[in-house]
Design an enzyme around this catalytic site. Structure first.
Site, PDB file in Angstrom:
ATOM      1  N   GLU A  40       0.849  -1.197   0.000  1.00  0.00           N
ATOM      2  CA  GLU A  40       0.000   0.000   0.000  1.00  0.00           C
ATOM      3  C   GLU A  40       0.884   1.246   0.000  1.00  0.00           C
ATOM      4  O   GLU A  40       1.934   1.271   0.643  1.00  0.00           O
ATOM      5  CB  GLU A  40      -0.874  -0.028   1.258  1.00  0.00           C
ATOM      6  CG  GLU A  40      -1.761   1.179   1.469  1.00  0.00           C
ATOM      7  CD  GLU A  40      -2.443   1.160   2.828  1.00  0.00           C
ATOM      8  OE1 GLU A  40      -3.465   1.854   2.986  1.00  0.00           O
ATOM      9  OE2 GLU A  40      -1.951   0.472   3.751  1.00  0.00           O
ATOM     10  N   LYS A 110     -10.120   2.621  -0.860  1.00  0.00           N
ATOM     11  CA  LYS A 110     -10.134   2.021   0.475  1.00  0.00           C
ATOM     12  C   LYS A 110     -11.336   2.488   1.294  1.00  0.00           C
ATOM     13  O   LYS A 110     -11.558   3.680   1.465  1.00  0.00           O
ATOM     14  CB  LYS A 110      -8.834   2.394   1.190  1.00  0.00           C
ATOM     15  CG  LYS A 110      -8.615   1.715   2.535  1.00  0.00           C
ATOM     16  CD  LYS A 110      -7.266   2.144   3.097  1.00  0.00           C
ATOM     17  CE  LYS A 110      -6.954   1.500   4.430  1.00  0.00           C
ATOM     18  NZ  LYS A 110      -5.667   2.003   4.983  1.00  0.00           N
ATOM     19  N   CYS A 147      -5.213  -3.224   3.572  1.00  0.00           N
ATOM     20  CA  CYS A 147      -4.653  -3.038   4.908  1.00  0.00           C
ATOM     21  C   CYS A 147      -5.701  -3.057   6.028  1.00  0.00           C
ATOM     22  O   CYS A 147      -6.156  -4.120   6.440  1.00  0.00           O
ATOM     23  CB  CYS A 147      -3.835  -1.744   4.920  1.00  0.00           C
ATOM     24  SG  CYS A 147      -2.641  -1.646   6.294  1.00  0.00           S
TER      25      CYS A 147
END
Length: 265
Positions: A40, A110, A147
Site C-alpha cells: 500500500e 479504500k 490493509c
C-alpha cells in the site's frame, strides 16, 4: 494460480519506487507468476513528513502508473496502492490499482481508513463508498481489500459471498505493541472465516512490519516473509479450495444475511 508478493521499504523518491516496482514485476514474470501483489502507498513515503501522501499524490494517468503499464503487457497482473488526488478537494483517495495487459483494468478506493492507534488516515484521505467487483485471474475470482480493511470481517465475508476464491490486501501495517500478533491473527482469520486464500503484501522498513503472507482456505500460512525486502511465491490450487469448503462449509451454514455497505461512508 501462481502468486508473487513483493515486499519492500517505500522510498521518499518516486523514481526509486518506480525502479523497484519494475524490478519486482520483471522478476515475477521470469518466475511465471500470474499475479504480483505490492504494498500500500508505494508512490512515496517519508516518516518525517506525514503530508507526503498529499505532496506525492498522482492521478491514475500520471507518470508513476504510466511507467509501470508497459511492464504488464507480457507480465503478471499487478496490484498496488497509490494516493490519487480528489478533484476540487484538499484530500486524496487511497486507491488499489489493478494493472493488466498494459492498462488499468480496475480500481478500489479504500473503505476503512486507519483512524486508530493514534493515527488518523482520514486527515488526508477520503474513504471509498463502494464494494469492489471481483476480478478473474487464472481461473480464480479475486476480491480486493486494503490493509485496515482486514480488521473488518464484514468486507471479507461480503466478497466471499459475492464469489471470491482469493482475497488480496496490499498493506502498510504499522509497527507497534502487539501489531505483529494482530497481523498474523487477522490475515489467518479472514481466510479461515470465509474459506478463501488470503494474499497480503506488506511494506517493510523502519515504519512497517513486513511479514507479507499467503494463507490457505483453512487458515494455514503457505508462505511468509520476515522483516526485510523479499519476493515470495505461492501456488493457489482449486483442489485445496474445494477441499476446505467441503470440510468446512461456513458459507453455506451461516445464519446472517449478506453484509451491505453502511451509508456512513
Amino acid at each position: 494460480m501462481k502468486v508473487a508478493l513483493g515486499q519492500f521499504a517505500v522510498s521518499s523518491d518516486v523514481d526509486v519506487n518506480i525502479a523497484t516496482c519494475r524490478t519486482l514485476i520483471r522478476q515475477a514474470q521470469a518466475r511465471g507468476a500470474d499475479l504480483l501483489v505490492l504494498p500500500e502507498g508505494v508512490l512515496a513515503r517519508d516518516i518525517a513528513d506525514p503530508d507526503m501522501v498529499l505532496k506525492a499524490a498522482q492521478p491514475l494517468d500520471g507518470p508513476f502508473i504510466e511507467a509501470l503499464l508497459p511492464e504488464t503487457c507480457n507480465g503478471p497482473v499487478v496490484m498496488l496502492c497509490i494516493h490519487v488526488p480528489v478533484p476540487d478537494h484538499a484530500k486524496v483517495s487511497n486507491v488499489l490499482v489493478v494493472l493488466r495487459d498494459g492498462a488499468v483494468v480496475a480500481q478500489y478506493r479504500k473503505l476503512h481508513l486507519y483512524d486508530a492507534f493514534s493515527v488518523q488516515e482520514s486527515r488526508h484521505v477520503e474513504p471509498g463508498d463502494s464494494v469492489p467487483p471481483l476480478l478473474e485471474i487464472a481461473g480464480f475470482k479475486v476480491g480486493l481489500m486494503t490493509c485496515y480493511d482486514l480488521r473488518f470481517p464484514e468486507l471479507a465475508r461480503r466478497l466471499a459471498l459475492d464469489g471470491a476464491d482469493v482475497l488480496v490486501a496490499p498493506s502498510a501495517w504499522l509497527r507497534g505493541p502487539l501489531k505483529e500478533d494482530h497481523w498474523d491473527l487477522v490475515t489467518r482469520a479472514r481466510a479461515l472465516d470465509n474459506t478463501v486464500y488470503l494474499v497480503a503484501a506488506d511494506e517493510c522498513g523502519p515504519r512497517n512490519i513486513g511479514k507479507s503472507i499467503v494463507v490457505d482456505p483453512l487458515g494455514v500460512p503457505v508462505v511468509q516473509a520476515a522483516e526485510g525486502p523479499a519476493l515470495l511465491f505461492a501456488e493457489l490450487t482449486a483442489e485445496r479450495l474445494a477441499q476446505a469448503r467441503a470440510s468446512l462449509p461456513v458459507l453455506q451454514n451461516r445464519r446472517f444475511v449478506r453484509p451491505e455497505l453502511s451509508g456512513r461512508t
